[in-house]
Structure formats: C-alpha cells, structure tokens
Write a protein that holds these residues in place. Structure first.
Motif, PDB file in Angstrom:
ATOM      1  N   LEU A 102       0.849  -1.192   0.000  1.00 24.84           N
ATOM      2  CA  LEU A 102       0.000   0.000   0.000  1.00 24.84           C
ATOM      3  C   LEU A 102       0.880   1.235   0.000  1.00 24.84           C
ATOM      4  N   SER A 103       0.581   2.159  -0.879  1.00 22.20           N
ATOM      5  CA  SER A 103       1.225   3.464  -0.843  1.00 22.20           C
ATOM      6  C   SER A 103       0.544   4.316   0.221  1.00 22.20           C
ATOM      7  N   PRO A 104       1.216   5.345   0.740  1.00 21.40           N
ATOM      8  CA  PRO A 104       0.572   6.215   1.731  1.00 21.40           C
ATOM      9  C   PRO A 104      -0.738   6.795   1.196  1.00 21.40           C
ATOM     10  N   GLY A 105      -1.794   6.647   1.975  1.00 21.42           N
ATOM     11  CA  GLY A 105      -3.096   7.170   1.594  1.00 21.42           C
ATOM     12  C   GLY A 105      -3.920   6.259   0.711  1.00 21.42           C
ATOM     13  N   GLU A 106      -3.401   5.085   0.360  1.00 25.72           N
ATOM     14  CA  GLU A 106      -4.142   4.169  -0.508  1.00 25.72           C
ATOM     15  C   GLU A 106      -5.171   3.385   0.297  1.00 25.72           C
ATOM     16  N   VAL A 107      -6.324   3.114  -0.334  1.00 23.61           N
ATOM     17  CA  VAL A 107      -7.399   2.346   0.287  1.00 23.61           C
ATOM     18  C   VAL A 107      -7.589   1.059  -0.506  1.00 23.61           C
ATOM     19  N   LEU A 108      -7.428  -0.066   0.161  1.00 14.94           N
ATOM     20  CA  LEU A 108      -7.512  -1.381  -0.472  1.00 14.94           C
ATOM     21  C   LEU A 108      -8.704  -2.149   0.073  1.00 14.94           C
ATOM     22  N   GLY A 109      -9.540  -2.675  -0.799  1.00 16.26           N
ATOM     23  CA  GLY A 109     -10.577  -3.603  -0.392  1.00 16.26           C
ATOM     24  C   GLY A 109     -10.007  -5.009  -0.382  1.00 16.26           C
ATOM     25  N   LEU A 110     -10.338  -5.773   0.644  1.00 14.14           N
ATOM     26  CA  LEU A 110      -9.858  -7.151   0.760  1.00 14.14           C
ATOM     27  C   LEU A 110     -11.079  -8.062   0.814  1.00 14.14           C
ATOM     28  N   ILE A 111     -11.272  -8.866  -0.230  1.00 10.44           N
ATOM     29  CA  ILE A 111     -12.453  -9.711  -0.299  1.00 10.44           C
ATOM     30  C   ILE A 111     -12.035 -11.167  -0.516  1.00 10.44           C
ATOM     31  N   GLY A 112     -12.995 -12.050  -0.356  1.00 14.36           N
ATOM     32  CA  GLY A 112     -12.766 -13.475  -0.546  1.00 14.36           C
ATOM     33  C   GLY A 112     -13.812 -14.266   0.205  1.00 14.36           C
ATOM     34  N   PRO A 113     -13.950 -15.544  -0.096  1.00 15.06           N
ATOM     35  CA  PRO A 113     -14.933 -16.382   0.598  1.00 15.06           C
ATOM     36  C   PRO A 113     -14.622 -16.465   2.091  1.00 15.06           C
ATOM     37  N   ASN A 114     -15.614 -16.863   2.874  1.00 13.45           N
ATOM     38  CA  ASN A 114     -15.375 -17.104   4.299  1.00 13.45           C
ATOM     39  C   ASN A 114     -14.265 -18.140   4.463  1.00 13.45           C
ATOM     40  N   GLY A 115     -13.344 -17.885   5.380  1.00 12.29           N
ATOM     41  CA  GLY A 115     -12.242 -18.802   5.604  1.00 12.29           C
ATOM     42  C   GLY A 115     -11.078 -18.626   4.649  1.00 12.29           C
ATOM     43  N   SER A 116     -11.087 -17.545   3.884  1.00 11.65           N
ATOM     44  CA  SER A 116     -10.023 -17.352   2.892  1.00 11.65           C
ATOM     45  C   SER A 116      -8.757 -16.744   3.477  1.00 11.65           C
ATOM     46  N   GLY A 117      -8.817 -16.246   4.718  1.00  6.30           N
ATOM     47  CA  GLY A 117      -7.627 -15.709   5.365  1.00  6.30           C
ATOM     48  C   GLY A 117      -7.646 -14.217   5.611  1.00  6.30           C
ATOM     49  N   LYS A 118      -8.773 -13.571   5.356  1.00  7.25           N
ATOM     50  CA  LYS A 118      -8.836 -12.109   5.464  1.00  7.25           C
ATOM     51  C   LYS A 118      -8.595 -11.638   6.904  1.00  7.25           C
ATOM     52  N   THR A 119      -9.357 -12.165   7.849  1.00 12.94           N
ATOM     53  CA  THR A 119      -9.197 -11.745   9.244  1.00 12.94           C
ATOM     54  C   THR A 119      -7.860 -12.224   9.804  1.00 12.94           C
ATOM     55  N   SER A 120      -7.373 -13.370   9.344  1.00 19.46           N
ATOM     56  CA  SER A 120      -6.041 -13.820   9.762  1.00 19.46           C
ATOM     57  C   SER A 120      -4.980 -12.797   9.374  1.00 19.46           C
ATOM     58  N   LEU A 121      -5.127 -12.188   8.202  1.00 16.48           N
ATOM     59  CA  LEU A 121      -4.192 -11.149   7.781  1.00 16.48           C
ATOM     60  C   LEU A 121      -4.237  -9.971   8.749  1.00 16.48           C
ATOM     61  N   PHE A 122      -5.434  -9.553   9.144  1.00 18.06           N
ATOM     62  CA  PHE A 122      -5.557  -8.460  10.114  1.00 18.06           C
ATOM     63  C   PHE A 122      -4.928  -8.842  11.450  1.00 18.06           C
ATOM     64  N   ASN A 123      -5.129 -10.086  11.880  1.00 17.36           N
ATOM     65  CA  ASN A 123      -4.562 -10.527  13.157  1.00 17.36           C
ATOM     66  C   ASN A 123      -3.036 -10.516  13.124  1.00 17.36           C
TER      67      ASN A 123
END
Length: 250
Positions: free
Chosen positions: A27-48
């Motif tokens: 991510l560049s400074p100020g960039e907004v990224l959407g993170l999508i995927g099926p349940n269990g794809s690893g999205k919240t794990s990335l946040f953790n």
C-alpha cells in the motif's frame, strides 16, 4: 500522516490448516484497499497478523519501513495501526465515552496516559464528544454498549478507531448486520471522516461499500492472493467471480 505498508511472503498456519500462503500486498501512503474473498479465505487472519495478535510462520510486515515482527499488539497500536473487529469487541462495562477515551489513551505517549492537566482534560473531553457526535453517539455518551443498537455499536467501534488517530486503519466488515440504507450511511461517514489522510484496508462482503470506498481490491482464496488490481477490473475477472461469487466460468 498516512502509512506505507509492505507485506512480503506472509504465511501462517493453525494446526494443519494454512490460513495464509505467501501473501504479498503493498500500500502506498493514503491508498485504500478492499480485501475480499470467501469465508475462511484468510482475510481476518491477515488483520490478526498485522496487529500482532498472531505471529507469522514466514514473511515480513513493514510499516513505513519498520519491521513489525515480534511487536506486541499494544506497541503496534502505538506505531499507528488501529482496527475494528467483525465480532464486536467493545469494553462492555465502560460507558460509550469511556470506550473512546480508553482507545485514545491506549495509543497516547505513556506520560500522557498517566497525567493530564485540568485544561488538557477539558480539551480531551471536547474532542471526544465531537467525535461521538460525528457518529450520532454524543447523547449516548454515558450509556453502556449493551444499551446501544447493533448499528450504534458498529459506529462506536469506528469512533474508537478514530480516537487512536491511526495512520493505517483496518476495517473488518464495518457494515455487518446493516440494512442497505444503514450501509450507505456508514459508507459516507467512513469516506468523510475515516479515510482522508490515512491508509486503509477494508474487509467487507457488501460490494456497494467496497465499490464506493476502494479504488483497488485484493482477493484471497484458501489463503492465497488470486487477484489484485483496480476494483472494476478485479470484479470482472472470471477466476474471482468463480471463487467468490460462485459464477461458472465462461
């Protein structure tokens, strides 16, 4: 100031399940990224992993060039990363006002967390009440989270995030449980008050929010990144539509 983020070859495992497999995201400074995927794809794990709640099996996370490996969640918060949770994690024994004040002090310099002059306390209260007013919560300041509606609790989580004045915000399904009209309202609040001057990653299943806020999307599936690019282009990709929306390939 918004943060630059570099995620390099990030992997983690829970028992025999590989939650993330060599994920790269920048991510560049100020960039907004959407993170999508099926349940269990690893999205919240990335946040953790980004917030120090889990340790990676491999890879690196750099915030403005600073390696976050081995840092505690509290220290990472002081570096300027704040998040919301898909499953609400409010301080339920504290009032609405005390929730945002706790977030402010958790990320303040240690000396400020222990001592504020009377004038500084008045200034802090005015600032936090103004913040609550943005989310329509100023009249609920002395209520507990249990006395709020689900939508109000979602708003309070975002208000707590802003109280920390982060440079990278991580929003985990901020519109979960909301109607279309409520989703539109929180989308406008996020666009106006949360994103300006900050970098952000937004996890959300509601495409109306993602399309409105995120010029770029990354897609996870079974722990691997399968797409990353402009929102319209990624959502039209046949592999993304098959894995996320269940569409049959053409």
């Amino acid at each position: 100031m918004a943060a630059a983020v570099e995620i390099q070859g990030l992997s983690c495992r829970f028992g025999g399940v590989k939650a993330l497999d060599a994920v790269d995201i920048r991510l560049s400074p100020g960039e907004v990224l959407g993170l999508i995927g099926p349940n269990g794809s690893g999205k919240t794990s990335l946040f953790n992993l980004l917030t120090g709640h889990h340790n990676p099996e491999a890879g690196a996370i750099l915030l403005d060039g600073l390696d976050l490996a081995g840092q505690s969640p509290s220290q990472i918060a002081r570096f300027g990363i704040a998040r919301t949770f898909q499953n609400l994690r409010l301080l339920r024994r504290l009032s609405v006002y005390e929730n945002v004040r706790a977030a402010r002090h958790a990320c303040a310099p240690l000396r400020d967390a222990f001592w504020l002059s009377p004038a500084a306390r008045r200034q802090e209260r005015d600032s936090l009440m103004n913040l609550l007013d943005i989310f329509g919560l100023s009249e609920k300041a002395q209520k507990t989270p249990a006395e709020l509606t689900l939508v109000q609790m979602r708003h309070l989580e975002i208000a707590r995030l802003l109280a920390a004045d982060p440079k990278l915000v991580l929003l985990d399904e901020p519109a979960a449980g909301m109607t279309s009209a409520e989703t539109q309202a929180i989308t406008e609040v996020i666009a106006t008050h949360v994103l300006p001057g900050r970098s952000a990653i937004v996890i959300e299943h509601k495409m109306q929010l993602v399309a409105a806020l995120c010029p770029r999307i990354a897609v996870l599936n079974a722990g691997r990144k399968i797409a990353d690019g402009p929102t319209g282009q990624v959502l039209a990709d046949s592999a993304v539509r098959q894995s996320y929306f269940g569409a049959k390939p053409c």
